[in-house]
Design a protein around this motif. Structure first.
Motif, PDB file in Angstrom:
ATOM      1  N   ARG A 114       0.845  -1.205   0.000  1.00 14.36           N
ATOM      2  CA  ARG A 114       0.000   0.000   0.000  1.00 14.36           C
ATOM      3  C   ARG A 114       0.881   1.256   0.000  1.00 14.36           C
ATOM      4  O   ARG A 114       0.635   2.210  -0.717  1.00 14.36           O
ATOM      5  N   GLU A 115       1.919   1.210   0.792  1.00 15.28           N
ATOM      6  CA  GLU A 115       2.799   2.375   0.881  1.00 15.28           C
ATOM      7  C   GLU A 115       3.566   2.584  -0.429  1.00 15.28           C
ATOM      8  O   GLU A 115       3.743   3.710  -0.896  1.00 15.28           O
ATOM      9  N   THR A 116       4.009   1.455  -0.991  1.00 18.63           N
ATOM     10  CA  THR A 116       4.715   1.551  -2.277  1.00 18.63           C
ATOM     11  C   THR A 116       3.796   2.130  -3.341  1.00 18.63           C
ATOM     12  O   THR A 116       4.192   2.985  -4.154  1.00 18.63           O
ATOM     13  N   GLU A 117       2.567   1.677  -3.323  1.00 22.50           N
ATOM     14  CA  GLU A 117       1.626   2.143  -4.338  1.00 22.50           C
ATOM     15  C   GLU A 117       1.393   3.653  -4.209  1.00 22.50           C
ATOM     16  O   GLU A 117       1.338   4.379  -5.199  1.00 22.50           O
ATOM     17  N   ARG A 118       1.305   4.109  -2.982  1.00 29.05           N
ATOM     18  CA  ARG A 118       1.100   5.548  -2.762  1.00 29.05           C
ATOM     19  C   ARG A 118       2.277   6.335  -3.353  1.00 29.05           C
ATOM     20  O   ARG A 118       2.099   7.329  -4.047  1.00 29.05           O
ATOM     21  N   LEU A 119       3.499   5.853  -3.080  1.00 27.33           N
ATOM     22  CA  LEU A 119       4.679   6.527  -3.618  1.00 27.33           C
ATOM     23  C   LEU A 119       4.714   6.464  -5.142  1.00 27.33           C
ATOM     24  O   LEU A 119       5.061   7.439  -5.820  1.00 27.33           O
ATOM     25  N   ALA A 120       4.359   5.288  -5.661  1.00 26.63           N
ATOM     26  CA  ALA A 120       4.407   5.103  -7.112  1.00 26.63           C
ATOM     27  C   ALA A 120       3.403   6.025  -7.803  1.00 26.63           C
ATOM     28  O   ALA A 120       3.696   6.620  -8.850  1.00 26.63           O
ATOM     29  N   ARG A 121       2.229   6.148  -7.215  1.00 25.09           N
ATOM     30  CA  ARG A 121       1.213   7.043  -7.809  1.00 25.09           C
ATOM     31  C   ARG A 121       1.739   8.479  -7.830  1.00 25.09           C
ATOM     32  O   ARG A 121       1.565   9.202  -8.800  1.00 25.09           O
ATOM     33  N   SER A 122       2.382   8.870  -6.723  1.00 21.89           N
ATOM     34  CA  SER A 122       2.845  10.255  -6.662  1.00 21.89           C
ATOM     35  C   SER A 122       4.026  10.499  -7.613  1.00 21.89           C
ATOM     36  O   SER A 122       4.345  11.631  -7.931  1.00 21.89           O
ATOM     37  N   ALA A 123       4.675   9.416  -8.037  1.00 25.19           N
ATOM     38  CA  ALA A 123       5.794   9.570  -8.976  1.00 25.19           C
ATOM     39  C   ALA A 123       5.313   9.764 -10.412  1.00 25.19           C
ATOM     40  O   ALA A 123       6.116  10.046 -11.299  1.00 25.19           O
ATOM     41  N   ASN A 124       3.995   9.579 -10.616  1.00 27.83           N
ATOM     42  CA  ASN A 124       3.411   9.767 -11.954  1.00 27.83           C
ATOM     43  C   ASN A 124       4.071   8.896 -13.026  1.00 27.83           C
ATOM     44  O   ASN A 124       4.480   9.375 -14.081  1.00 27.83           O
ATOM     45  N   PHE A 125       4.207   7.631 -12.699  1.00 30.21           N
ATOM     46  CA  PHE A 125       4.697   6.704 -13.710  1.00 30.21           C
ATOM     47  C   PHE A 125       3.667   6.578 -14.822  1.00 30.21           C
ATOM     48  O   PHE A 125       2.472   6.868 -14.632  1.00 30.21           O
ATOM     49  N   GLY A 126       4.127   6.057 -15.952  1.00 24.54           N
ATOM     50  CA  GLY A 126       3.197   5.834 -17.049  1.00 24.54           C
ATOM     51  C   GLY A 126       2.147   4.797 -16.679  1.00 24.54           C
ATOM     52  O   GLY A 126       1.015   4.831 -17.169  1.00 24.54           O
TER      53      GLY A 126
END
Lengths: 283, 469
Positions: A79-91
């Motif tokens: 869950r925490e990784t996903e939050r960070l990944a979303r904020s990184a604006n990956f494709g």
């Protein structure tokens, strides 16, 4: 089978550990080509430590060309990784929870293979019986030009009950055995070793393009390769257990005489349990 | 001049400024945090301090590490300068050393310290090692102080060079080999040997972990022969482990004394004696222990595990081992033989040297302990214990005399033990001269003890202690 309950995931906002820096540097190499998109699987992503430093090291446009998969056994971590990944604006961001030994199955519906797979600080968390299938499946999940980056500690500090750490030479023997079984006996990837304050780290990049890239043949051999690699791991564990018992025996008969020996005694007890426990799965 | 700067993290800023000032003066500042050594940090710090010409301690707080480093420097004879805001944290014992009062401004404080350093009458205590590597190592064996000052990498290099001088092809393992040892040697027409070199403090001991790591290296490399060379002794567990794996352990003294590398590999001290006596593995281990110049107590645990046969043989074969054994406590009925041997050798050794304090303690069945102590004239004897004859009633009397610094006996403590081994309470003990005149007498207490005070005037050599019939 759950991961080790004693395991931990580190995420420090203020600093990226060298192994995470290495992972980011490898990503930078991929993204140097402006026309390329990178499919990146962070296996055992933990709390997303690698993602923490991407803001400062990859431009928004580079991040937009990353298709990110995070996979971990711990739901809270993911869950925490996903939050960070979303904020990184990956494709693209896909985060999955599941047993690591089953990651290939969990990702099977996707079809495409990965350009980059990272497995940092995870091997010691794996049950040794699972190392062979995970390692083999990582290779099978890589694109032809892909890279698998694996790194881990040689010694665990603080100690984790049941965790089996692997030295560079031990893990090199495991990887080389896998390559031999895949028919790539001339390919010997470089294993690095870094001396850190609390422990030493090893790291390796495995690239299928040096192995002949015969995916269908590899898939056909999967079970045999896993069996052979497990055999190598089992043999290593048995030797470790033998050494451990011998050393504990001497320390039982002759009490520890120095602080170092007192520490070693405790280390041996952890090793004894971890290796004995691991061998239960690998009779 | 090599100046070791001891400071806590809080004083890094001043230490940085001081280091720059010292460098500007042509000195070589050394700080624990900057030591780049493959050796354990404690060993590296110890070597750096012992080899320094001067130690500057910045004491702004009560830091155990700084106190340790101060103690180490003091014990090693390294001149000291203590710098602090006040003397609150300065150990009482160091109040007489050169003191720099810090005002709080790094630049000014650094200048003050440098000025004090410049005034210190520092002599270079190190003498250059000369000759072949083996000769240099021999010098180090004879000069423990200098050995302490040698850094682990330098020690490693000397051992490597000495092996080369002995005709071995020596190489460091390539990165790809990754076998985790310091050296690989290939003696002529012999299979290779993995060598691990350990440089420890004189009081340190190689742990069983080091031997286990060498065993692992042997397994991984498919090599059969391994040798661990240490500047210090070995722990009991490491000796035991090595004996089970065939790994050879050699102290520096043994290394430089060996006629050849092969002889070192094929026969350690224990093996040499065991070959003569045909004793078993445990005996050989005892020999190794005894010959390894180990600290008191090491043989203790081993002796309890029936290794006395070996110790006896060692004492017989090697007088120098006998004197080593004097520092070890042994427990076994067979020690009666050992007592005779060791005592004989010890006496001759003491007669020859008169330099050291040796002690031998043998708890024997129903006898309590028998302790033989002797000392040089510079070391006042604190106690002399010995066994008296068995009394007719089956009791044993054990006598312990406390001596004054001038060698005069001023009190004698006697313990009476019943045949069962229990203290004999309420027994009358007499101190009698040879003429059988009773000088003193008294009853033993609950511990079987009777204390005769103020016996300095009594000629104890002509006296006996006996139980009243």
């Amino acid at each position: 089978m759950p991961a080790l309950s004693d395991s931990s995931a580190v995420r420090e906002a203020e600093r990226a550990l060298p192994q995470h820096q290495t992972a980011v540097a490898l990503l930078q190499r991929w993204l140097a080509d402006p026309g390329i998109r990178v499919r990146w699987l962070d296996l055992a992503c933990g709390k997303g430590q690698i993602l923490g430093s991407l803001d400062e090291n990859l431009s928004p446009s580079a991040r937009a060309r990353i298709e990110f998969w995070g996979f971990d056994a711990n739901q809270d971590f993911v869950r925490e990784t996903e939050r960070l990944a979303r904020s990184a604006n990956f494709g693209r961001t896909t985060c999955l929870v599941g047993e690591l030994s089953g990651f290939a199955t969990a990702l099977a519906g996707d079809g495409a293979r990965f350009d980059f797979i990272t497995a940092t600080n995870v091997v010691h968390e794996l049950r040794p019986v699972d190392i062979a299938p995970i390692l083999v499946d990582c290779v099978l999940q890589l694109a032809e030009t892909g890279t698998l980056f694996v790194c881990d500690v040689e010694t665990i500090s603080p100690r984790e009950l049941g965790a089996v750490a692997w030295s560079r030479s031990d893990i090199a023997a495991v990887v080389n055995r896998m390559l031999d079984e895949f028919g790539a006996s001339t390919y010997r990837p470089e294993f690095g070793l870094w001396h850190h304050r609390t422990s030493d780290w090893w790291g390796v990049q495995i690239e299928p393009r040096h192995m002949g890239n015969d995916l269908e043949a590899w898939r056909a051999k999967r079970a045999d390769v896993i069996g052979a690699v497990r055999g190598e791991i089992r043999a290593q564990l048995r030797r470790r257990l033998d050494r451990c018992e011998k050393a504990l025996s001497t320390l039982t008969d002759c009490a520890p005489e120095t602080g170092a020996e007192e520490d070693y005694k405790v280390k041996l007890l952890f090793e004894l349990w971890a290796v004995s426990y691991a061998l239960r799965d690998m009779p | 001049m090599k100046v070791f700067v001891a400071c806590t993290h809080d004083d890094q800023s001043l230490a940085d400024t001081l280091s720059m000032s010292l460098k500007a003066r042509g000195d070589e500042p050394v700080r624990a945090a900057e030591l780049d050594s493959p050796a354990p940090v404690v060993e590296a710090i110890s070597a750096a301090i012992r080899s320094a010409d001067l130690l500057v301690a910045i004491l702004s707080s009560a830091s155990p590490n700084i106190y340790y480093e101060l103690g180490l420097a003091r014990g090693s004879g390294v001149p000291l300068v203590v710098a602090a805001r006040d003397t609150e944290h300065v150990p009482f014992d160091l109040l007489s050393t050169r003191f720099v009062h810090l005002g709080g401004d790094d630049t000014t404080d650094a200048q003050l310290i440098v000025r004090t350093v410049a005034l210190m009458p520092v002599e270079r205590r190190r003498t250059a090692l000369v000759g072949s590597a083996r000769d240099q190592l021999k010098s180090l064996v004879e000069d423990p102080g200098q050995l302490e000052s040698v850094s682990p990498p330098a020690f490693d290099r000397l051992v490597s060079e000495a092996l080369r001088e002995a005709g071995c092809q020596v190489r460091r393992p390539a990165i790809g080999e990754d076998i985790g040892v310091d050296l690989v040697i290939e003696p002529k027409n012999q299979e290779p040997v993995l060598i691990e070199v350990k440089k420890l403090n004189g009081s340190g001991r190689v742990s069983v972990e080091a031997v286990a790591q060498l065993a692992r290296a042997l397994e991984n490399s498919g090599t059969r022969r391994g040798l661990l060379i240490s500047s210090a002794g070995f722990s009991s567990a490491s000796l035991r482990f090595a004996s089970q794996t065939g790994i050879r352990l050699a102290t520096l003294r043994e290394f430089v004394s060996a006629p050849s590398i092969e002889s070192l590999l094929s026969t350690d001290v224990g093996r040499r004696v065991a070959d003569q006596t045909g004793r078993d593995e445990r005996s050989r281990l005892a020999m190794t222990l005894a010959g390894g110049h180990l600290a008191p107590g090491t043989l203790d645990e081993y002796a309890q595990r029936m290794v006395v046969d070996g110790a006896i043989a060692a004492a017989r074969a090697y007088p120098e081992v006998a004197t080593d054994l004097l520092d070890c406590r042994l427990h076994n009925e067979q020690l009666v033989t050992l007592i005779e041997d060791v005592t004989k050798h010890a006496r001759s050794g003491l007669h020859n040297t008169q330099q050291s304090l040796w002690g031998l303690s043998f708890p024997l069945p129903h006898l309590g302990s028998l302790v033989l102590l002797a000392a040089s004239s510079n070391d006042p004897i604190r106690r002399v214990d010995y066994a008296e004859d068995q009394t007719p009633g089956g009791h044993w009397i054990r006598r312990q005399a406390d001596l004054q610094a001038d060698g005069q006996t001023y009190e004698v403590r006697v313990q009476v033990v019943a045949p069962s081994g229990a203290p004999a309470h309420g027994v009358t003990v007499e101190l009698a001269l040879a003429s059988e005149d009773v000088v003193r007498s008294g009853l033993t207490d609950a511990n079987g003890v009777m204390l005769f005070l103020d016996v300095a005037a009594v000629d104890l050599d002509r006296s006996t202690f006996r139980l009243r019939p």
